[in-house]
Scaffold this motif. Structure first.
Motif, PDB file in Angstrom:
ATOM      1  N   PRO A  92       0.819  -1.207   0.000  1.00 25.59           N
ATOM      2  CA  PRO A  92       0.000   0.000   0.000  1.00 25.59           C
ATOM      3  C   PRO A  92       0.858   1.264   0.000  1.00 25.59           C
ATOM      4  O   PRO A  92       1.882   1.330   0.665  1.00 25.59           O
ATOM      5  CB  PRO A  92      -0.804  -0.131   1.310  1.00 25.59           C
ATOM      6  N   THR A  93       0.405   2.239  -0.789  1.00 25.65           N
ATOM      7  CA  THR A  93       1.149   3.490  -0.902  1.00 25.65           C
ATOM      8  C   THR A  93       1.064   4.274   0.405  1.00 25.65           C
ATOM      9  O   THR A  93      -0.010   4.470   0.957  1.00 25.65           O
ATOM     10  CB  THR A  93       0.575   4.340  -2.053  1.00 25.65           C
ATOM     11  N   ARG A  94       2.208   4.730   0.872  1.00 22.78           N
ATOM     12  CA  ARG A  94       2.246   5.563   2.061  1.00 22.78           C
ATOM     13  C   ARG A  94       3.234   6.713   1.810  1.00 22.78           C
ATOM     14  O   ARG A  94       4.404   6.477   1.486  1.00 22.78           O
ATOM     15  CB  ARG A  94       2.676   4.756   3.280  1.00 22.78           C
ATOM     16  N   HIS A 137      -2.628   9.987  -4.119  1.00 25.81           N
ATOM     17  CA  HIS A 137      -1.901   8.836  -3.580  1.00 25.81           C
ATOM     18  C   HIS A 137      -1.183   9.178  -2.280  1.00 25.81           C
ATOM     19  O   HIS A 137      -0.815   8.275  -1.526  1.00 25.81           O
ATOM     20  CB  HIS A 137      -0.898   8.300  -4.602  1.00 25.81           C
ATOM     21  N   ALA A 170      -3.722   7.907   0.173  1.00 30.85           N
ATOM     22  CA  ALA A 170      -4.370   6.805  -0.526  1.00 30.85           C
ATOM     23  C   ALA A 170      -5.361   6.041   0.328  1.00 30.85           C
ATOM     24  O   ALA A 170      -6.351   5.507  -0.174  1.00 30.85           O
ATOM     25  CB  ALA A 170      -3.311   5.845  -1.075  1.00 30.85           C
ATOM     26  N   ALA A 171      -5.135   5.988   1.652  1.00 26.13           N
ATOM     27  CA  ALA A 171      -6.011   5.209   2.527  1.00 26.13           C
ATOM     28  C   ALA A 171      -7.326   5.925   2.824  1.00 26.13           C
ATOM     29  O   ALA A 171      -8.238   5.315   3.393  1.00 26.13           O
ATOM     30  CB  ALA A 171      -5.289   4.883   3.836  1.00 26.13           C
ATOM     31  N   ARG A 172      -7.432   7.185   2.450  1.00 21.19           N
ATOM     32  CA  ARG A 172      -8.676   7.945   2.662  1.00 21.19           C
ATOM     33  C   ARG A 172      -9.079   8.598   1.340  1.00 21.19           C
ATOM     34  O   ARG A 172      -8.920   9.806   1.150  1.00 21.19           O
ATOM     35  CB  ARG A 172      -8.470   8.994   3.750  1.00 21.19           C
ATOM     36  N   SER A 181     -11.952   1.537  -0.852  1.00 21.40           N
ATOM     37  CA  SER A 181     -11.393   2.096   0.379  1.00 21.40           C
ATOM     38  C   SER A 181      -9.994   2.654   0.189  1.00 21.40           C
ATOM     39  O   SER A 181      -9.367   3.084   1.149  1.00 21.40           O
ATOM     40  CB  SER A 181     -11.344   1.009   1.468  1.00 21.40           C
ATOM     41  N   ARG A 182      -9.491   2.654  -1.064  1.00 22.15           N
ATOM     42  CA  ARG A 182      -8.156   3.165  -1.334  1.00 22.15           C
ATOM     43  C   ARG A 182      -8.114   3.860  -2.678  1.00 22.15           C
ATOM     44  O   ARG A 182      -8.932   3.568  -3.561  1.00 22.15           O
ATOM     45  CB  ARG A 182      -7.110   2.047  -1.345  1.00 22.15           C
ATOM     46  N   GLU A 241      -6.531   3.737  -5.939  1.00 26.11           N
ATOM     47  CA  GLU A 241      -5.843   2.641  -6.618  1.00 26.11           C
ATOM     48  C   GLU A 241      -6.188   2.677  -8.090  1.00 26.11           C
ATOM     49  O   GLU A 241      -7.332   2.503  -8.487  1.00 26.11           O
ATOM     50  CB  GLU A 241      -6.278   1.302  -6.011  1.00 26.11           C
TER      51      GLU A 241
END
Length: 282
Positions: A7-9, A167, A170-172, A276-277, A279
């Motif tokens: 997952p991109t962080r 990105h 990305a998680a939100r 949820s991401r 992507e």
């Protein structure tokens, strides 16, 4: 079995990524600097064909600079290549671009028809580049406008705002989309598109935020940055096509209707989205 990237962080806090995106928006224009080297060799009063050719070159240089700069930033901040934040070449790219352009046209043509059909307040758009031209001069102006829409604006700006910036959070994805669209819209406060006074400037920013919202919503829904590029470039390409029709209404009423239609289309796309991401895989 296909291996998927982690997952991109972002290595930067998101609050730092937003002002960085604002600065990066202008960075690719440095790529056009080499054009100054050929200016001494150009005629003092170049023909429309020569002037358009120079502008096409400028668009290509800006795109090249954007790919280099944003590629470096994506690697440094996200540990990702450009393809991993959306700029991937695939068999789907063409129709996804076309779908974005189609939805952008719905908002633009729809606003024009509403203003004309309901006789709403408007101005007539006057600054139609290429008006009165014919033959090769007109063809070169149209080609120049296509390069500006896609190479100078559509790809670089969507790669930055809906690609890299979204990105970074990305998680939100919904929050990333909202911040991306609103900040992009606010950046248009410094744009000049016939606005008269701060009130019209604000509505103009809403229109930019609206099409940015649709671009991001479509990208999330179909997992492709090419949709967003199609929406963005499609705005300019459709306006180019409308320049050859009687639908030349302009002004804050038109911009407000466009903002509303763009936003409504974006909300409709997100209504049933369960992702949820951020992507992009197409």
């Amino acid at each position: 079995m296909t291996a998927h990237p982690a997952p991109t962080r972002s290595r930067l806090p998101f609050w730092a990524c937003v002002p960085l995106a604002c600065l990066l928006m202008f960075a690719p224009y440095l790529g056009a600097a080499p054009v100054a080297l050929i200016e001494p060799f150009l005629p003092k009063n170049p023909s429309q064909e020569v002037s358009s050719a120079v502008n096409i070159l400028v668009s290509c240089l800006i795109l090249a600079a954007a790919l280099l700069i944003f590629g470096w930033v994506a690697r440094r901040t996200l540990g990702r290549r450009l393809a991993e934040i959306g700029l991937r070449i695939s068999r789907d790219a063409w129709w996804l671009f076309g779908l974005g352009w189609l939805l952008s046209s719905v908002a633009l043509v729809g606003s024009q028809l509403l203003v004309g059909g309901l006789d709403l307040p408007h101005r007539q758009f006057q600054d139609v580049e290429g008006a009165g031209l014919a033959g090769s001069a007109l063809a070169m102006v149209v080609l120049m406008k296509v390069f500006q829409a896609v190479a100078m604006q559509g790809i670089p700006e969507e790669l930055l705002w809906r690609g890299w910036l979204m990105h970074c959070l990305a998680a939100r994805p919904r929050a990333a989309l909202a911040v991306s669209a609103l900040t992009f819209g606010a950046m248009h406060w410094i744009s000049r598109g016939g606005q008269q006074g701060p009130g019209e400037q604000f509505v103009y920013c809403l229109q930019a935020a609206g099409f940015a919202f649709l671009a991001g919503a479509l990208a999330l829904r179909l997992k492709s940055l090419w949709c967003a590029i199609g929406v963005h470039a499609g705005l300019h390409l459709t306006n180019l096509a409308l320049a050859f029709t009687p639908l030349l209404y302009d002004g804050p009423t038109v911009w407000a209707l466009q903002a509303a239609l763009y936003t409504a289309l974006g909300l409709a796309l997100l209504a049933a989205w369960k992702g949820s991401r951020v992507e992009y895989t197409r």
